[in-house]
Motif scaffolding. Structure first.
Motif, short mmCIF file in Angstrom:
data_model
loop_
_atom_site.label_atom_id
_atom_site.label_comp_id
_atom_site.label_asym_id
_atom_site.label_seq_id
_atom_site.Cartn_x
_atom_site.Cartn_y
_atom_site.Cartn_z
N ARG A 7 -13.30 7.27 1.16
CA ARG A 7 -14.20 7.78 0.20
C ARG A 7 -13.75 9.02 -0.61
NH1 ARG A 7 -18.24 3.99 0.14
NH2 ARG A 7 -18.58 3.47 2.40
N ARG A 8 -14.50 9.17 -1.83
CA ARG A 8 -14.22 10.09 -2.72
C ARG A 8 -15.15 11.48 -2.19
NH1 ARG A 8 -10.91 9.58 -6.92
NH2 ARG A 8 -10.01 7.35 -7.28
N VAL A 9 -14.75 12.53 -1.91
CA VAL A 9 -15.61 13.68 -1.34
C VAL A 9 -15.10 14.86 -1.99
CG1 VAL A 9 -15.82 14.86 1.00
CG2 VAL A 9 -15.10 12.52 1.11
N ALA A 10 -16.51 15.44 -2.29
CA ALA A 10 -16.53 16.82 -2.84
C ALA A 10 -16.79 17.79 -1.88
CB ALA A 10 -17.39 17.03 -4.04
N VAL A 11 -16.09 18.81 -1.53
CA VAL A 11 -16.46 19.99 -0.57
C VAL A 11 -16.76 21.15 -1.22
CG1 VAL A 11 -15.49 21.29 1.43
CG2 VAL A 11 -14.83 18.68 1.24
N PHE A 12 -17.99 21.71 -1.14
CA PHE A 12 -18.24 22.95 -1.66
C PHE A 12 -18.16 24.10 -0.65
CE2 PHE A 12 -20.01 19.92 -4.68
CZ PHE A 12 -20.39 20.68 -5.72
N ALA A 77 -15.88 18.46 -9.84
CA ALA A 77 -16.12 18.01 -8.42
C ALA A 77 -17.21 16.87 -8.32
CB ALA A 77 -16.73 19.39 -7.62
N LEU A 78 -17.95 16.77 -8.98
CA LEU A 78 -19.30 15.94 -8.80
C LEU A 78 -19.12 14.64 -9.60
CD1 LEU A 78 -22.43 17.89 -9.23
CD2 LEU A 78 -21.37 16.95 -6.83
N ALA A 79 -18.03 14.49 -10.59
CA ALA A 79 -17.79 13.21 -11.32
C ALA A 79 -17.67 11.84 -10.37
CB ALA A 79 -16.49 13.59 -12.27
N SER A 80 -16.89 11.81 -9.39
CA SER A 80 -16.87 10.69 -8.81
C SER A 80 -16.85 10.66 -7.45
CB SER A 80 -15.30 10.21 -8.97
OG SER A 80 -14.41 11.16 -8.38
N ALA A 81 -17.87 12.09 -7.21
CA ALA A 81 -18.11 12.25 -5.60
C ALA A 81 -19.13 11.25 -5.06
CB ALA A 81 -18.51 13.49 -5.36
N GLU A 82 -18.70 10.59 -3.82
CA GLU A 82 -19.79 9.72 -3.10
C GLU A 82 -20.38 10.57 -2.17
OE1 GLU A 82 -17.67 5.39 -2.49
OE2 GLU A 82 -16.13 6.88 -2.74
N VAL A 83 -19.70 11.25 -1.57
CA VAL A 83 -20.12 12.32 -0.43
C VAL A 83 -20.04 13.67 -0.90
CG1 VAL A 83 -19.87 13.04 1.89
CG2 VAL A 83 -19.36 10.62 1.12
N VAL A 84 -20.82 14.62 -0.70
CA VAL A 84 -20.94 16.24 -1.17
C VAL A 84 -20.87 16.64 0.34
CG1 VAL A 84 -21.93 18.17 -1.87
CG2 VAL A 84 -21.44 16.27 -3.48
N TYR A 85 -20.22 17.42 0.77
CA TYR A 85 -20.02 18.27 2.01
C TYR A 85 -20.53 19.70 1.65
CZ TYR A 85 -18.65 15.57 5.96
OH TYR A 85 -18.78 14.63 6.97
N VAL A 86 -21.47 20.29 2.14
CA VAL A 86 -21.83 21.53 1.99
C VAL A 86 -21.02 22.52 2.89
CG1 VAL A 86 -23.90 23.23 1.77
CG2 VAL A 86 -24.05 20.90 0.76
N CYS A 87 -20.34 23.58 2.68
CA CYS A 87 -19.42 24.39 3.61
C CYS A 87 -19.65 25.71 3.08
CB CYS A 87 -18.15 23.73 3.76
SG CYS A 87 -17.90 22.07 4.34
N VAL A 88 -20.64 26.09 2.55
CA VAL A 88 -20.85 27.61 2.18
C VAL A 88 -21.53 28.51 3.31
CG1 VAL A 88 -21.24 26.86 -0.26
CG2 VAL A 88 -23.08 27.03 1.11
N ASP A 89 -21.18 29.77 3.10
CA ASP A 89 -21.73 30.73 3.90
C ASP A 89 -23.24 30.92 3.87
OD1 ASP A 89 -19.04 31.47 4.34
OD2 ASP A 89 -19.04 33.20 3.22
N THR A 90 -23.65 31.17 5.24
CA THR A 90 -24.99 31.35 5.48
C THR A 90 -25.27 32.68 6.18
OG1 THR A 90 -24.89 29.92 7.29
CG2 THR A 90 -25.68 28.89 5.25
N PRO A 91 -24.92 33.83 5.55
CA PRO A 91 -25.06 34.81 6.22
C PRO A 91 -26.51 35.62 6.73
CG PRO A 91 -24.75 35.49 4.09
CD PRO A 91 -24.65 33.93 4.16
N PRO A 92 -26.42 36.42 7.49
CA PRO A 92 -27.88 36.76 7.79
C PRO A 92 -28.67 37.63 6.78
CG PRO A 92 -26.55 37.51 9.60
CD PRO A 92 -25.54 37.06 8.50
N SER A 93 -29.89 37.48 6.41
CA SER A 93 -30.50 38.11 5.36
C SER A 93 -31.09 39.41 6.03
CB SER A 93 -31.52 37.29 4.90
OG SER A 93 -32.47 37.09 5.71
N ALA A 94 -31.81 40.12 5.10
CA ALA A 94 -32.41 41.40 5.50
C ALA A 94 -33.58 41.28 6.73
CB ALA A 94 -33.08 42.18 4.27
N SER A 95 -33.92 39.87 6.74
CA SER A 95 -35.09 39.75 7.71
C SER A 95 -34.73 39.23 9.21
CB SER A 95 -36.20 38.75 7.06
OG SER A 95 -35.35 37.60 7.00
N GLY A 96 -33.13 38.94 9.01
CA GLY A 96 -32.51 38.42 10.07
C GLY A 96 -32.33 36.96 10.15
#
Length: 431
Positions: A7-12, A77-96
């Motif tokens: 596959r053609r994969v885009a990792v963010f 990144a998206l031009a030929s991507a069949e699969v996109v992997y979301v690998c970005v940070d998800t830090p705690p917000s002010a509310s927790g």
């Protein structure tokens, strides 16, 4: 690897998880492009340098340079991507709660992806996020694009091996075609694929890390009780771990857990429960025990020295674990801050750590070797079990220190041997 199509994969995201995911998928034969918004990071990667330390990752990236590219450009990144992997940070917000702003930024950018078939979530997200992403994809005209929760279970220092030889690959998807495609991406991986619904897959990651954190906090509680009763926690843990129902993994007493996953995921799970009106009593206690563990180390030194004001204390190791340069939620940060608050001079040694140019680190002094950091010190704390500490000339160190007091926060040194050299030796849960 059979006849399964590559596959053609885009990792963010080009952080720990994104780079390991991208490199390992390329190793499995897929064509991968890793996209990040940091020009400095992408420039380093294009020049062959790795912005993080992870054993084996650099060699893998070089080995797969024909199948692995790096870009700042969204359309590339998206031009030929069949699969996109979301690998970005998800830090705690002010509310927790987990801050999903980076996740939503990726999701919003997918509308123009012409060949996209699946969005796979590696980032650790609250249970229910997949439902919201599904709604967003449908609203953006991407109803034909499948969604999968594919959480990561890699540990820093062994991440490459953990990806290629996992205990399990969890694939949560609401339709069979998406589940099959994500499973096929992992063909060649030495581990079973476990399929389930999206919400269950989202929960697996949080529950797994919470249980591991619980084991650590539990043995630290037992260690404190051992100190008060004269038992030896090392002997206790060794025998407990031989029970096949329990196992020895993570039954290691110490200063407490840190890093990018355990603190964040434990708090995220507790907050998730609170948002539903339920209080996770056990997990709250697990977190409290861990927070107290670092402060108990400072109290142990005060019990011996009387006061820390005007004293010199050496922290041996700064990263949250050996084999990494990661300082996120490292116990050393709390220890340094508390020591400074008590009026101590703080010295530090670590072979790989890169502390931020902020407090408490701007008020400490770094040393190139453990020996120079120990010279003239009143006390030292083994914070990270770096193997180099086994090679220190501890006899010389004892004579070079003003007061040879050592708190072995990882129980990595021999108590009798250290005392024979003249140290006042303090361990965790040791009589």
């Amino acid at each position: 690897m059979g006849d399964t199509p590559k596959r053609r994969v885009a990792v963010f995201g080009a952080g720990y998880i994104g780079l390991v995911t991208g490199a390992c998928l390329a190793e499995l034969g897929h064509q991968v492009v890793v996209r990040d918004i940091s020009p400095e990071k992408i420039e380093l990667l294009r020049s062959g340098e790795i912005p993080i330390y992870e054993p084996g990752l650099g060699d893998m990236i070089v080995r797969n340079k024909e199948r692995l590219t790096f870009t700042l450009d969204l359309q590339e990144a998206l031009a030929s991507a069949e699969v996109v992997y979301v690998c970005v940070d998800t830090p705690p917000s002010a509310s927790g709660d987990a801050d999903l702003s980076r996740v939503w930024s990726v999701v919003r950018s997918l509308e123009g992806a012409p060949r996209l078939r699946v969005v796979a979530m590696k980032s650790t997200v609250p249970v229910g996020t997949g439902t919201r992403v599904r709604e967003a994809l449908d609203a953006a005209g991407l109803g034909h694009v499948g969604y999968a929760a594919n959480p990561e279970f890699t540990a820093e220092g062994t991440a490459v091996n953990d990806f290629l030889h996992p205990d399990r690959v969890v694939v949560g998807a609401s339709d069979e075609e998406t589940a099959r495609l994500v499973a096929q991406l992992h063909e060649g991986v030495d581990g079973p694929v476990v399929r389930m619904d999206v919400r269950s897959a989202e929960m697996v990651k949080l529950a797994s890390n919470a249980l591991l954190a619980t084991k650590i906090s539990f043995i630290n509680e037992i260690a404190t009780l051992c100190e008060k009763t004269g038992a030896d926690v090392e002997e206790v843990a060794r025998a407990v771990g031989l029970d096949h129902r329990l196992g020895h993994h993570f039954l290691r007493p110490g200063i407490g857990w840190g890093g990018s996953c355990f603190p964040k995921d434990s708090e995220a799970l507790r907050q998730l429960a609170s948002n539903t009106g339920y209080h996770l009593q056990l997990l709250s206690a697990v977190i409290e025990v861990n927070n107290l563990q670092k402060r108990r180390a400072i109290q142990k030194l005060k019990d011996v020295l009387g006061t820390l004001a005007g004293g010199r204390v050496t922290l041996l190791g700064l990263t949250f674990k050996p084999g990494t340069d990661d300082m996120r939620e490292a116990p050393s940060t709390v220890l340094a801050a508390r020591l400074l608050a008590e009026g101590a001079e703080v010295r530090c040694w670590d072979p790989m750590a890169r502390p931020a140019e902020t407090e408490p680190w701007t008020s400490t002094t770094r040393h190139a070797t453990p020996e120079t950091a120990l010279d003239g010190a009143d006390a030292a704390i083994v914070v990270t079990e770096w193997p180099q500490l086994k090679e220190v000339d501890w006899a010389r160190a004892a004579s070079a220190m003003r007061r040879p007091v050592l708190f072995d926060g990882r129980n990595m040194l021999d108590p009798a041997g250290m005392r024979a050299l003249g140290f006042t030796y303090l361990g965790v849960g040791r009589p």
